[in-house]
Write a protein that holds these residues in place. Structure first.
Motif, PDB file in Angstrom:
ATOM      1  N   ALA A 116       0.837  -1.205   0.000  1.00  0.00           N
ATOM      2  CA  ALA A 116       0.000   0.000   0.000  1.00  0.00           C
ATOM      3  C   ALA A 116       0.867   1.249   0.000  1.00  0.00           C
ATOM      4  N   GLY A 117       0.456   2.235  -0.793  1.00  0.00           N
ATOM      5  CA  GLY A 117       1.172   3.499  -0.849  1.00  0.00           C
ATOM      6  C   GLY A 117       2.221   3.588  -1.927  1.00  0.00           C
ATOM      7  N   THR A 118       2.581   2.471  -2.562  1.00  0.00           N
ATOM      8  CA  THR A 118       3.570   2.502  -3.630  1.00  0.00           C
ATOM      9  C   THR A 118       2.922   2.923  -4.943  1.00  0.00           C
ATOM     10  N   ALA A 119       3.761   3.368  -5.868  1.00  0.00           N
ATOM     11  CA  ALA A 119       3.253   3.804  -7.170  1.00  0.00           C
ATOM     12  C   ALA A 119       2.553   2.670  -7.904  1.00  0.00           C
ATOM     13  N   MET A 120       3.082   1.452  -7.792  1.00  0.00           N
ATOM     14  CA  MET A 120       2.469   0.317  -8.482  1.00  0.00           C
ATOM     15  C   MET A 120       1.137  -0.066  -7.846  1.00  0.00           C
ATOM     16  N   ALA A 121       1.006   0.096  -6.531  1.00  0.00           N
ATOM     17  CA  ALA A 121      -0.274  -0.199  -5.870  1.00  0.00           C
ATOM     18  C   ALA A 121      -1.340   0.790  -6.320  1.00  0.00           C
ATOM     19  N   LYS A 122      -0.951   2.053  -6.514  1.00  0.00           N
ATOM     20  CA  LYS A 122      -1.901   3.053  -7.007  1.00  0.00           C
ATOM     21  C   LYS A 122      -2.287   2.765  -8.451  1.00  0.00           C
ATOM     22  N   GLN A 123      -1.307   2.268  -9.224  1.00  0.00           N
ATOM     23  CA  GLN A 123      -1.557   1.966 -10.633  1.00  0.00           C
ATOM     24  C   GLN A 123      -2.403   0.709 -10.787  1.00  0.00           C
ATOM     25  N   PHE A 124      -2.192  -0.263  -9.883  1.00  0.00           N
ATOM     26  CA  PHE A 124      -2.895  -1.553  -9.964  1.00  0.00           C
ATOM     27  C   PHE A 124      -3.484  -1.885  -8.591  1.00  0.00           C
ATOM     28  N   PRO A 125      -4.553  -1.217  -8.195  1.00  0.00           N
ATOM     29  CA  PRO A 125      -5.130  -1.440  -6.858  1.00  0.00           C
ATOM     30  C   PRO A 125      -5.675  -2.852  -6.660  1.00  0.00           C
ATOM     31  N   ASP A 126      -6.000  -3.544  -7.750  1.00  0.00           N
ATOM     32  CA  ASP A 126      -6.519  -4.910  -7.645  1.00  0.00           C
ATOM     33  C   ASP A 126      -5.489  -5.953  -8.048  1.00  0.00           C
ATOM     34  N   GLY A 127      -4.229  -5.582  -8.003  1.00  0.00           N
ATOM     35  CA  GLY A 127      -3.175  -6.510  -8.410  1.00  0.00           C
ATOM     36  C   GLY A 127      -2.711  -6.214  -9.821  1.00  0.00           C
ATOM     37  N   PHE A 128      -1.643  -6.853 -10.208  1.00  0.00           N
ATOM     38  CA  PHE A 128      -1.007  -6.573 -11.502  1.00  0.00           C
ATOM     39  C   PHE A 128      -1.851  -7.148 -12.622  1.00  0.00           C
ATOM     40  N   GLN A 129      -2.780  -6.358 -13.108  1.00  0.00           N
ATOM     41  CA  GLN A 129      -3.651  -6.756 -14.208  1.00  0.00           C
ATOM     42  C   GLN A 129      -4.247  -5.499 -14.824  1.00  0.00           C
ATOM     43  N   TRP A 130      -4.483  -5.520 -16.083  1.00  0.00           N
ATOM     44  CA  TRP A 130      -5.175  -4.414 -16.734  1.00  0.00           C
ATOM     45  C   TRP A 130      -5.958  -4.975 -17.938  1.00  0.00           C
ATOM     46  N   LYS A 131      -6.838  -4.154 -18.476  1.00  0.00           N
ATOM     47  CA  LYS A 131      -7.755  -4.608 -19.530  1.00  0.00           C
ATOM     48  C   LYS A 131      -6.983  -5.132 -20.729  1.00  0.00           C
ATOM     49  N   ASN A 132      -7.424  -6.302 -21.215  1.00  0.00           N
ATOM     50  CA  ASN A 132      -6.833  -6.944 -22.396  1.00  0.00           C
ATOM     51  C   ASN A 132      -5.362  -7.302 -22.211  1.00  0.00           C
ATOM     52  N   CYS A 133      -4.952  -7.412 -20.974  1.00  0.00           N
ATOM     53  CA  CYS A 133      -3.545  -7.772 -20.723  1.00  0.00           C
ATOM     54  C   CYS A 133      -3.298  -9.241 -21.012  1.00  0.00           C
ATOM     55  N   GLY A 134      -4.253 -10.085 -20.672  1.00  0.00           N
ATOM     56  CA  GLY A 134      -4.121 -11.505 -20.955  1.00  0.00           C
ATOM     57  C   GLY A 134      -2.975 -12.156 -20.213  1.00  0.00           C
ATOM     58  N   ALA A 135      -2.254 -12.989 -20.941  1.00  0.00           N
ATOM     59  CA  ALA A 135      -1.188 -13.789 -20.335  1.00  0.00           C
ATOM     60  C   ALA A 135       0.015 -12.961 -19.926  1.00  0.00           C
ATOM     61  N   GLU A 136       0.061 -11.675 -20.297  1.00  0.00           N
ATOM     62  CA  GLU A 136       1.212 -10.841 -19.961  1.00  0.00           C
ATOM     63  C   GLU A 136       1.170 -10.313 -18.533  1.00  0.00           C
TER      64      GLU A 136
END
Length: 494
Positions: free
Chosen positions: A215-235
């Motif tokens: 919590a509080g890191t730049a990546m946590a702000k970018q990915f609040p639900d974990g490392f995933q984004w739309k249409n990311c798929g297997a990446e």
């Protein structure tokens, strides 16, 4: 000026010959003794003082090493100390060579028969070459060590042990033309007891998805639900965190290595452990390092393909006990994916790490140091400061005497596509607790640390609780699945 002894022509020639040989050999055994007997006593006494001073320094460091090994290594490994030692060895080589030359002069070689004069000259020249040459070679090794420490172990910030443990993130990355570790191929957290060196290897599969960030890191702000984004798929996997952060440096202003920082944060959130330091290893260059140490010997339970995937299989590393592997074959043993799962490959990587820890002896390091140092500078990046080198060398020496245990977050216990991170953190805490219990039992029940880790050790870093994990089996399960707490030696037996 040296006071010459009387002319020795009154002595028989054989006696003069023996005297000349004796003076040379006396200089080998005790520098300055030839001058005390036959030349300038002042020069001889000065040489004796130097010898006595060197012996006193050596004895001091031996005693200090017995009392405080890590501090002694830290002191001796400092670039400044190494520079002093390097210059001292060169001066000692010149001074000792001068004493040999003077001892030859004191033997009055012109009074000897031709054959005896030739023998004396050869012996004295040989002594100069061997003694001075050995000291000059030692100075080059010291200079290489100084260069190695300066190039790999920089001025990183010292990190204190957390709950009595150092946690070191080991990243193995494939390198391209100009990319080292761009996408880590191997992610392992080595949790090391700060008192005993007993180590637990925590393996995270490269295809672990939805990884959280503190919590509080730049990546946590970018990915609040974990490392995933739309249409990311297997990446959207943990090994892609490095690449994402490296391509978005604006999220890490002033950070020279955002890929490592983001990966470190992800590992902290997944395991619940503070990561003290990282070590990034170029797997392609790792082959040269293994060759430099003479390879490793392993028990191989099933044959492992060389090649595969996007390239044809070129051959196999055959199964068998006590198979000696050079760098090329050891690297393929550690990284081969064909005809096996990622989880089996993780087990093989632990076997390689364990073999290097147990088989890399001080004698090997000394005799092959130049090659090791050359390969290491091309292979290793780390933020372990030079001042901590002694601490980790000391722990490594202790770790060689103890079995290494491991936990891997792999199926069927952990479903990598939708992991239960709370379960992973619980299992990590259990693995560390079992390891620490062994030390407590070995100390007769009065160990410094409790048999189970502090409750904060297994506390979720992100505060997020996931639903229970789904069970799935990989298409090609490991010979010995590493889904519990294992003794690495047991999973590396053929």
């Amino acid at each position: 000026m040296p006071q010459e002894k009387p002319d020795l022509r009154s002595l028989s020639e054989p006696v003069r010959f023996k005297r000349a040989l004796t003076l040379v050999l006396m200089t080998l055994v005790l520098p300055g003794s030839a001058q005390i007997v036959a030349g300038s006593k002042r020069a001889g006494r000065y040489a004796w003082r130097v010898v006595a001073g060197l012996i006193a320094i050596i004895v001091f460091f031996i005693l200090l090493g017995l009392i405080w090994r890590s501090g002694t290594i830290n002191l001796l490994a400092r670039p400044g100390t190494l520079r002093i030692v390097q210059v001292g060895l060169i001066v000692l080589a010149i001074g000792w060579a001068a004493l040999f030359i003077d001892a030859y002069r004191l033997g009055q070689p012109l009074t000897l028969e031709r054959n005896h004069r030739l023998t004396t000259s050869i012996l004295d020249g040989l002594m100069v070459l061997v003694v001075a040459g050995a000291l000059i070679y030692a100075s080059t090794i010291v200079n290489t060590q100084r260069d190695l420490v300066a190039s790999i172990f920089g001025n990183g910030q010292k990190s204190k042990a957390e709950h009595g443990r150092y946690n070191v993130l080991l990243l193995g990355g494939d390198s391209g033309a100009d990319r080292i570790g761009t996408r880590p191929d191997s992610i392992t957290l080595a949790s090391i007891d700060a008192d005993t060196g007993r180590t637990v290897l925590i393996g995270l599969p490269r295809n672990l998805a939805k990884v959280p960030f503190p919590a509080g890191t730049a990546m946590a702000k970018q990915f609040p639900d974990g490392f995933q984004w739309k249409n990311c798929g297997a990446e959207c996997l943990i090994n892609a965190v490095y690449t994402y952060a490296s391509n978005h440096k604006d999220l890490f202003p002033g950070d020279p290595n955002p890929g490592v920082t983001a990966t470190r944060q992800a590992v902290q959130a997944v395991t619940g452990l503070k990561v003290n330091y990282f070590v990034l290893i170029d797997l392609a260059g790792f082959r040269d390092l293994l060759d430099a140490v003479g390879g490793i010997t392993l028990d191989i339970g099933k044959r492992v393909p060389i090649g595969g995937g996007s390239s044809p299989i070129k051959g196999y590393i055959e199964a068998g006990k006590d198979r000696h592997l050079d760098g090329y074959h050891a690297l393929w043993f550690a990284r081969s994916r064909a005809e096996s799962s990622d989880y089996e490959r993780m087990a093989r990587q632990k076997c390689v790490m364990s073999a290097m820890l147990n088989q890399l002896s001080p004698q090997t390091v000394l005799t092959k140091f130049q090659g090791i140092a050359k390969a290491s500078k091309q292979v290793v990046q780390t933020d372990i400061p030079a001042g901590e080198l002694g601490t980790f060398t000391d722990l490594a020496l202790d770790a060689k005497k103890l079995p290494v245990s491991s936990f891997s977050a792999v199926p069927p216990l952990i479903h990598t596509g939708d992991p239960d991170f709370e379960l992973i953190r619980t299992k990590v805490a259990e693995a560390i607790g079992k390891s620490e219990a062994l030390d407590k039992a070995g100390s007769g029940g009065d160990g410094k640390k409790p048999s189970t880790p502090s409750s904060s050790t297994s506390k979720p870093t992100t505060g997020t609780t996931k639903k229970p994990s789904k069970t799935s089996s990989p298409s090609n399960s490991p010979t010995k699945p590493a889904t519990g707490v294992d003794d690495v030696a047991s999973i590396c037996k053929a």
